[in-house]
Design a protein around this motif. Structure first.
Motif, short mmCIF file in Angstrom:
data_model
loop_
_atom_site.label_atom_id
_atom_site.label_comp_id
_atom_site.label_asym_id
_atom_site.label_seq_id
_atom_site.Cartn_x
_atom_site.Cartn_y
_atom_site.Cartn_z
N TYR A 62 -45.81 -20.47 -35.57
CA TYR A 62 -44.63 -21.29 -35.28
C TYR A 62 -43.54 -21.08 -36.32
CZ TYR A 62 -46.62 -24.00 -31.41
OH TYR A 62 -47.12 -24.39 -30.20
N LEU A 63 -43.91 -21.06 -37.60
CA LEU A 63 -42.92 -20.89 -38.66
C LEU A 63 -42.27 -19.51 -38.60
CD1 LEU A 63 -44.64 -22.67 -41.69
CD2 LEU A 63 -42.69 -23.46 -40.34
N THR A 64 -43.06 -18.50 -38.26
CA THR A 64 -42.50 -17.16 -38.11
C THR A 64 -41.50 -17.12 -36.96
OG1 THR A 64 -44.52 -16.16 -38.99
CG2 THR A 64 -43.03 -14.73 -37.76
N GLY A 65 -41.86 -17.77 -35.85
CA GLY A 65 -40.94 -17.84 -34.72
C GLY A 65 -39.67 -18.60 -35.05
N ALA A 313 -36.45 -14.63 -28.00
CA ALA A 313 -37.85 -14.22 -27.89
C ALA A 313 -38.84 -15.22 -28.51
CB ALA A 313 -38.02 -12.83 -28.49
N PRO A 314 -38.62 -15.68 -29.75
CA PRO A 314 -39.61 -16.60 -30.33
C PRO A 314 -39.71 -17.94 -29.63
CG PRO A 314 -38.18 -15.65 -32.04
CD PRO A 314 -37.56 -15.33 -30.71
N LEU A 315 -38.69 -18.31 -28.86
CA LEU A 315 -38.69 -19.62 -28.21
C LEU A 315 -39.82 -19.75 -27.20
CD1 LEU A 315 -34.85 -20.13 -27.62
CD2 LEU A 315 -36.27 -21.00 -29.48
N PHE A 316 -40.22 -18.65 -26.57
CA PHE A 316 -41.34 -18.72 -25.63
C PHE A 316 -42.60 -18.04 -26.16
CE2 PHE A 316 -39.59 -14.57 -24.57
CZ PHE A 316 -40.71 -13.81 -24.28
N MET A 317 -42.43 -17.03 -27.03
CA MET A 317 -43.59 -16.25 -27.44
C MET A 317 -44.46 -16.99 -28.45
SD MET A 317 -44.82 -13.36 -26.55
CE MET A 317 -45.97 -12.05 -27.01
N SER A 318 -43.87 -17.65 -29.42
CA SER A 318 -44.66 -18.34 -30.45
C SER A 318 -45.52 -19.46 -29.88
CB SER A 318 -43.75 -18.87 -31.56
OG SER A 318 -43.13 -17.81 -32.25
N PRO A 319 -44.94 -20.42 -29.12
CA PRO A 319 -45.80 -21.48 -28.56
C PRO A 319 -46.81 -20.96 -27.54
CG PRO A 319 -43.56 -21.65 -27.71
CD PRO A 319 -43.52 -20.64 -28.80
N LEU A 320 -46.41 -19.95 -26.75
CA LEU A 320 -47.32 -19.42 -25.75
C LEU A 320 -48.51 -18.72 -26.41
CD1 LEU A 320 -47.35 -19.41 -22.66
CD2 LEU A 320 -46.32 -17.15 -22.71
N THR A 321 -48.26 -17.96 -27.46
CA THR A 321 -49.35 -17.28 -28.17
C THR A 321 -50.28 -18.28 -28.82
OG1 THR A 321 -47.92 -15.38 -28.62
CG2 THR A 321 -49.90 -15.60 -29.96
#
Length: 384
Positions: A62-65, A313-321
């Protein structure tokens, strides 16, 4: 352009590149230093944020995103601002500022790897990402233009960017290339943001395996761009190279999404030999679509579109991962987020397939027409 009058680069014209030697050496050292830190940052952040839990660390993801998103906001709107500052205070001071912003964050981690130090690193790294990594390429381009053509026609970057924006959406090919760049960058940035954390969580990879995978991609990229790319462009053209490369990207995302063994990431990374050709092919298509005076504006606008994808990109990728790596996942598919990223890559493939580079709109301009367009645009581009 230098040496363009007779279509060849004369030996005397090579002297024009001499003033850029220090810039090229500086950029190489900058990006080498940046890439050297990639394999170890994941281990340090996960060890500090999630001690004793080596399998998963949602906080780190999350922090990386968040770091990528906040930095992406500035990258999406900051190119014009940095261009104006470069016009006012000079390219060289801004380049030095941009390149030096990475020193402090890594110094913090070098002195301490505690949880507080990682938080401080992420804050400073976000600032560095906004000021440095996000704009250094654009500043280097502006510095190159100023060195090569010491005139007023490239002084105001904001005016030239708006000029190209109008030209872009007047051309069907350039409009589709813009869509290709956006969806491709959206998918690939989404993957790169969480890839190393995913590999550590699922396959317990460490910095040694990360380095091996990055070496496979890096060495393969050098080989393909030097040897394979010229042959393929001559054989099947820019559109063919673009479609094949994006198709390899889709396979790359799919393999990571369905990875069933430790060797699958190594095989997937080998596809970098092919998908690395997407950007050169895109640049080539854009270059043939615009007159010589618009080359910098065209590539700059393309970079801005990509920066918007970096933001999203991080808005959907971080929580989804994080969700599919947790025990709360609705079904057993730890790499489902990579399949979602592959969907966006497939959209870019559709737009690439729809390109018609043989049409009248995209065959380029004749020499006389190009000179006429440059003559018409010169007064606008020369505005202070």
């Amino acid at each position: 352009m230098v040496g363009a009058a007779d279509g060849k680069l004369k030996m005397g014209d090579v002297r024009v590149l001499k003033p850029l030697a220090h810039l090229l050496i500086g950029l190489v050292l900058y990006w080498v230093a940046e890439e050297m830190t990639v394999p170890v940052i994941v281990d340090i952040t996960m060890a500090a944020l999630c001690p004793g839990d080596g399998s998963s660390c949602p906080e780190a993801i999350y922090l990386t995103g968040l770091h990528q998103t906040v930095g992406g906001i500035f990258r999406a709107v900051g190119f014009t601002l940095m261009g104006q500052l470069a016009d006012e205070y000079g390219r060289k001071p801004l380049l030095i500022l941009a390149a030096s912003t990475s020193i402090i964050p890594y110094t913090v981690l070098a002195l301490s790897s505690t949880k507080v130090a990682v938080y401080v690193y992420l804050v400073l790294r976000t600032i560095s990402f906004m000021i440095g990594q996000g704009t250094i390429t654009c500043l280097a381009l502006a510095y190159t233009v100023r060195t090569e053509m010491d005139s007023g026609c490239h002084r105001n970057l904001s005016i030239t960017l708006l000029t190209y924006l109008c030209c872009c959406f007047a051309s069907d090919t350039l409009r589709r290339v813009t869509y290709i760049s956006f969806f491709y960058e959206l998918g690939m940035i989404a993957i790169s943001d969480v890839l190393l954390y995913y590999l550590k969580s699922v396959f317990a990879f460490d910095k040694n395996q990360f380095s091996e995978i990055l070496m496979v991609v890096g060495i393969g990229s050098i080989f393909s761009q030097i040897v394979i790319l010229p042959v393929m462009i001559h054989a099947i053209g820019e559109k063919g190279v673009l479609c094949i490369s994006i198709l390899a990207s889709v396979a790359y995302a799919t393999l990571y999404g369905l990875a069933w063994s430790w060797w699958v990431p190594y095989f997937a990374s080998s596809l970098g030999i092919i998908y690395v050709m997407v950007k050169p092919a895109t640049y080539a298509i854009i270059s043939r679509e615009v007159v010589s005076a618009d080359q910098g504006k065209a590539q700059g606008f393309n970079a801005t579109v990509k920066s918007t994808a970096v933001l999203m990109a991080p808005l959907f990728m971080s929580p989804l991962t994080s969700y599919f790596l947790s025990e709360e996942a609705p079904f057993n598919c730890e790499g489902f987020s990579f399949l979602v990223a592959g969907f966006f890559l497939a959209i870019s493939l559709v737009f690439a397939w729809m390109l018609d580079l043989e049409s009248k709109d995209s065959t380029g301009l004749s020499g006389a027409d190009q000179l006429n367009r440059e003559a018409v645009q010169a007064p606008l581009l020369a505005q202070p």
